[in-house]
Design a protein around this motif. Structure first.
Motif, PDB file in Angstrom:
ATOM      1  N   LEU A  78     -32.042   6.173  50.456  1.00 46.48           N
ATOM      2  CA  LEU A  78     -33.171   6.156  49.526  1.00 46.48           C
ATOM      3  C   LEU A  78     -33.493   4.699  49.202  1.00 46.48           C
ATOM      4  O   LEU A  78     -32.593   3.859  49.130  1.00 46.48           O
ATOM      5  CB  LEU A  78     -32.845   6.930  48.251  1.00 46.48           C
ATOM      6  N   LEU A  79     -34.774   4.408  49.016  1.00 48.42           N
ATOM      7  CA  LEU A  79     -35.211   3.040  48.756  1.00 48.42           C
ATOM      8  C   LEU A  79     -36.000   2.990  47.462  1.00 48.42           C
ATOM      9  O   LEU A  79     -36.821   3.865  47.181  1.00 48.42           O
ATOM     10  CB  LEU A  79     -36.097   2.515  49.890  1.00 48.42           C
ATOM     11  N   LEU A  80     -35.745   1.933  46.678  1.00 45.98           N
ATOM     12  CA  LEU A  80     -36.506   1.663  45.466  1.00 45.98           C
ATOM     13  C   LEU A  80     -37.460   0.519  45.762  1.00 45.98           C
ATOM     14  O   LEU A  80     -37.038  -0.542  46.241  1.00 45.98           O
ATOM     15  CB  LEU A  80     -35.578   1.302  44.315  1.00 45.98           C
ATOM     16  N   VAL A  81     -38.739   0.716  45.500  1.00 46.56           N
ATOM     17  CA  VAL A  81     -39.762  -0.287  45.806  1.00 46.56           C
ATOM     18  C   VAL A  81     -40.448  -0.694  44.511  1.00 46.56           C
ATOM     19  O   VAL A  81     -40.917   0.160  43.750  1.00 46.56           O
ATOM     20  CB  VAL A  81     -40.797   0.257  46.810  1.00 46.56           C
ATOM     21  N   GLN A  82     -40.484  -2.002  44.248  1.00 44.63           N
ATOM     22  CA  GLN A  82     -41.182  -2.536  43.075  1.00 44.63           C
ATOM     23  C   GLN A  82     -42.567  -2.991  43.495  1.00 44.63           C
ATOM     24  O   GLN A  82     -42.712  -3.863  44.359  1.00 44.63           O
ATOM     25  CB  GLN A  82     -40.412  -3.702  42.460  1.00 44.63           C
ATOM     26  N   GLY A  83     -43.592  -2.400  42.898  1.00 41.88           N
ATOM     27  CA  GLY A  83     -44.967  -2.726  43.273  1.00 41.88           C
ATOM     28  C   GLY A  83     -45.193  -2.426  44.735  1.00 41.88           C
ATOM     29  O   GLY A  83     -44.933  -1.320  45.211  1.00 41.88           O
ATOM     30  N   SER A  84     -45.670  -3.404  45.477  1.00 43.58           N
ATOM     31  CA  SER A  84     -45.878  -3.234  46.915  1.00 43.58           C
ATOM     32  C   SER A  84     -45.007  -4.200  47.701  1.00 43.58           C
ATOM     33  O   SER A  84     -45.263  -4.466  48.873  1.00 43.58           O
ATOM     34  CB  SER A  84     -47.353  -3.465  47.265  1.00 43.58           C
ATOM     35  N   GLY A  85     -43.958  -4.735  47.041  1.00 45.31           N
ATOM     36  CA  GLY A  85     -43.172  -5.767  47.697  1.00 45.31           C
ATOM     37  C   GLY A  85     -41.700  -5.475  47.817  1.00 45.31           C
ATOM     38  O   GLY A  85     -41.246  -4.867  48.775  1.00 45.31           O
ATOM     39  N   LEU A  86     -40.910  -5.865  46.806  1.00 46.24           N
ATOM     40  CA  LEU A  86     -39.457  -5.862  46.880  1.00 46.24           C
ATOM     41  C   LEU A  86     -38.908  -4.465  47.142  1.00 46.24           C
ATOM     42  O   LEU A  86     -39.238  -3.510  46.444  1.00 46.24           O
ATOM     43  CB  LEU A  86     -38.873  -6.403  45.570  1.00 46.24           C
ATOM     44  N   GLN A  87     -38.044  -4.359  48.166  1.00 46.34           N
ATOM     45  CA  GLN A  87     -37.425  -3.095  48.537  1.00 46.34           C
ATOM     46  C   GLN A  87     -35.921  -3.192  48.360  1.00 46.34           C
ATOM     47  O   GLN A  87     -35.303  -4.168  48.771  1.00 46.34           O
ATOM     48  CB  GLN A  87     -37.743  -2.735  49.987  1.00 46.34           C
ATOM     49  N   THR A  88     -35.322  -2.172  47.744  1.00 43.58           N
ATOM     50  CA  THR A  88     -33.888  -2.120  47.556  1.00 43.58           C
ATOM     51  C   THR A  88     -33.358  -0.823  48.155  1.00 43.58           C
ATOM     52  O   THR A  88     -33.574   0.248  47.594  1.00 43.58           O
ATOM     53  CB  THR A  88     -33.523  -2.183  46.061  1.00 43.58           C
ATOM     54  N   PRO A  89     -32.670  -0.892  49.323  1.00 44.76           N
ATOM     55  CA  PRO A  89     -32.126   0.331  49.918  1.00 44.76           C
ATOM     56  C   PRO A  89     -30.789   0.706  49.297  1.00 44.76           C
ATOM     57  O   PRO A  89     -30.056  -0.144  48.805  1.00 44.76           O
ATOM     58  CB  PRO A  89     -31.976  -0.039  51.395  1.00 44.76           C
ATOM     59  N   GLN A  90     -30.486   1.983  49.334  1.00 48.21           N
ATOM     60  CA  GLN A  90     -29.220   2.464  48.787  1.00 48.21           C
ATOM     61  C   GLN A  90     -28.791   3.688  49.590  1.00 48.21           C
ATOM     62  O   GLN A  90     -29.574   4.614  49.797  1.00 48.21           O
ATOM     63  CB  GLN A  90     -29.383   2.845  47.309  1.00 48.21           C
ATOM     64  N   LYS A  91     -27.546   3.682  50.044  1.00 48.67           N
ATOM     65  CA  LYS A  91     -27.020   4.839  50.762  1.00 48.67           C
ATOM     66  C   LYS A  91     -26.969   6.037  49.832  1.00 48.67           C
ATOM     67  O   LYS A  91     -26.578   5.936  48.676  1.00 48.67           O
ATOM     68  CB  LYS A  91     -25.618   4.532  51.302  1.00 48.67           C
ATOM     69  N   SER A  92     -27.397   7.181  50.344  1.00 46.46           N
ATOM     70  CA  SER A  92     -27.491   8.380  49.509  1.00 46.46           C
ATOM     71  C   SER A  92     -26.125   8.996  49.271  1.00 46.46           C
ATOM     72  O   SER A  92     -25.219   8.904  50.102  1.00 46.46           O
ATOM     73  CB  SER A  92     -28.401   9.423  50.163  1.00 46.46           C
ATOM     74  N   SER A  93     -25.991   9.622  48.112  1.00 53.92           N
ATOM     75  CA  SER A  93     -24.880  10.535  47.864  1.00 53.92           C
ATOM     76  C   SER A  93     -25.450  11.949  47.839  1.00 53.92           C
ATOM     77  O   SER A  93     -26.661  12.140  47.685  1.00 53.92           O
ATOM     78  CB  SER A  93     -24.189  10.203  46.542  1.00 53.92           C
ATOM     79  N   PHE A  94     -24.577  12.927  47.984  1.00 55.59           N
ATOM     80  CA  PHE A  94     -25.047  14.303  48.146  1.00 55.59           C
ATOM     81  C   PHE A  94     -24.435  15.175  47.067  1.00 55.59           C
ATOM     82  O   PHE A  94     -23.263  15.561  47.155  1.00 55.59           O
ATOM     83  CB  PHE A  94     -24.704  14.817  49.546  1.00 55.59           C
ATOM     84  N   PRO A  95     -25.191  15.466  46.004  1.00 51.50           N
ATOM     85  CA  PRO A  95     -24.651  16.249  44.884  1.00 51.50           C
ATOM     86  C   PRO A  95     -24.394  17.702  45.296  1.00 51.50           C
ATOM     87  O   PRO A  95     -24.970  18.185  46.279  1.00 51.50           O
ATOM     88  CB  PRO A  95     -25.756  16.159  43.831  1.00 51.50           C
ATOM     89  N   PRO A  96     -23.542  18.403  44.549  1.00 58.36           N
ATOM     90  CA  PRO A  96     -23.239  19.802  44.882  1.00 58.36           C
ATOM     91  C   PRO A  96     -24.465  20.703  44.877  1.00 58.36           C
ATOM     92  O   PRO A  96     -24.504  21.694  45.612  1.00 58.36           O
ATOM     93  CB  PRO A  96     -22.246  20.222  43.778  1.00 58.36           C
ATOM     94  N   ARG A  97     -25.461  20.360  44.101  1.00 58.43           N
ATOM     95  CA  ARG A  97     -26.666  21.208  44.033  1.00 58.43           C
ATOM     96  C   ARG A  97     -27.530  21.054  45.269  1.00 58.43           C
ATOM     97  O   ARG A  97     -28.529  21.761  45.419  1.00 58.43           O
ATOM     98  CB  ARG A  97     -27.483  20.857  42.788  1.00 58.43           C
ATOM     99  N   GLY A  98     -27.171  20.148  46.177  1.00 57.90           N
ATOM    100  CA  GLY A  98     -27.945  19.948  47.388  1.00 57.90           C
ATOM    101  C   GLY A  98     -28.858  18.742  47.277  1.00 57.90           C
ATOM    102  O   GLY A  98     -28.982  18.108  46.228  1.00 57.90           O
ATOM    103  N   GLY A  99     -29.503  18.414  48.391  1.00 57.45           N
ATOM    104  CA  GLY A  99     -30.405  17.272  48.406  1.00 57.45           C
ATOM    105  C   GLY A  99     -29.649  15.954  48.512  1.00 57.45           C
ATOM    106  O   GLY A  99     -28.520  15.889  49.015  1.00 57.45           O
ATOM    107  N   SER A 100     -30.273  14.892  48.029  1.00 58.09           N
ATOM    108  CA  SER A 100     -29.669  13.558  48.065  1.00 58.09           C
ATOM    109  C   SER A 100     -30.103  12.789  46.828  1.00 58.09           C
ATOM    110  O   SER A 100     -31.155  13.076  46.240  1.00 58.09           O
ATOM    111  CB  SER A 100     -30.086  12.804  49.332  1.00 58.09           C
TER     112      SER A 100
END
Length: 331
Positions: free
Chosen positions: A205-227
């Motif tokens: 998953l990536l966090l993007v500030q405005g239209s520039g800075l990108q911060t990637p982060q490896k996903s974790s997987f909660p018991p309820r499903g998804g990421s």
């Protein structure tokens, strides 16, 4: 295959004297029992409703590139849910993206330009040699997403390759959600946590500030499903205020992203400094003494003291004059 055979089926097996739990039910469908319906794609085709019969609309809003493909429709009755009609004629849905333009800046005397997509694992490099420095494609697809480099030719020599630039396609998957903890309005120096969650099991998953800075982060997987992923700002600074969104993608297609989350507007207020704090009581008293009212009080007290001093001096002068007064008598 007959209509009587259509339905839901389950199975189990026996080991010794014990039977296993039953499997999940699997449907067995019979098609071709009734005339085929017709299927259209709107807005490409304008359809007028006919008289009688039945119809249904299936909405894709917004439509994603992953939904491109061949579609057919069937009909059935409630009393026989696994006995279907003949399939409709297939409709091929093509999902086009936005136009793509890649520009290579080179020497004014450049004769040719080469724009290339960097080869990735499981993919192949694409090269485009042309006279102009701009490559245009009418619409964006997953195949065009990736890293690009370019070079130019002057006479018989090609320039070194440019630094790679990413071309990202968004809108391929459902949008995630984004929340700010503890709030969207915080003070500078606080700990802020941006939480991104998706029902899709993304690798990153990536966090993007405005239209520039990108911060990637490896996903974790909660018991309820998804990421999910958390992006920490500790301490948060006023320069980090702004609009944030998050995206998701898979490792095998790192430049094919989901739709963006709804934006979160983070406001960071500056913490008051010591110089901006209200003055202390002593300072207040001193400053009050310097006001016109304070000066008047001090002048009044000084005048009273001066009058008392004059009275004391006058009394002392009179008492000093009396003893040295001489009365002359006639002999």
């Amino acid at each position: 295959m007959t209509k009587e055979s259509a339905g839901l089926y389950i199975c189990s097996y026996q080991v010794g004297h014990a039977w296993s739990p039953q499997s999940d039910p699997v449907p067995l469908v019979m098609t071709g029992a009734y005339d085929k319906p017709s299927l259209y794609s709107v807005p490409d085709t304008v359809v007028s409703a006919g008289q009688g019969g039945s119809q249904a609309s299936f909405i894709m809003d917004p439509v994603k590139s992953t939904q491109a493909g061949s579609y057919r429709c069937f009909g059935h009755f409630h009393k026989t849910p696994y006995v279907w009609s003949h399939p409709s004629d297939p409709v091929q849905l093509q999902v086009k993206g936005q136009p793509v333009t890649i520009t290579c800046s080179g020497h004014p005397n450049a004769e040719y330009y080469q724009i290339s997509k960097v080869e990735t694992p499981g993919g192949s490099a694409q090269k485009h040699v042309q006279l102009g420095n701009t490559f245009h494609h009418p619409f964006m697809t997953k195949e065009w997403a990736g890293l690009y480099i370019c070079s130019y030719k002057v006479r018989h020599a090609w320039s070194p390759q440019s630094d790679p630039q990413p071309l990202v396609m968004t809108g391929a998957y459902d949008k995630p959600s984004l929340d700010s903890v503890p709030d969207t309005v915080v003070s500078a120096g606080q700990r802020v946590q941006m939480q991104c969650f998706s029902r899709v099991r993304f690798d990153e998953l990536l966090l993007v500030q405005g239209s520039g800075l990108q911060t990637p982060q490896k996903s974790s997987f909660p018991p309820r499903g998804g990421s999910q992923a958390s992006f920490i700002m500790d301490p948060v600074k006023s320069t980090q205020a702004g609009s944030y969104r998050c995206f998701g993608h898979f490792h095998k297609t790192p430049y094919v992203w989901s739709h963006p989350s709804d934006p979160v507007q983070l406001q960071v207020k500056d913490t008051p400094t010591a110089s901006s704090q209200p003055p202390t009581t002593d300072v207040e008293e001193d400053s009050a003494a310097g006001t016109p009212a304070g000066n008047a009080v001090r002048l009044g007290l000084a005048g009273l003291v001066l009058l008392l001093l004059l009275a004391v001096l006058a009394e002392a002068w009179l008492s000093w004059k009396t003893p040295i007064h001489v009365t002359h008598e006639d002999p």
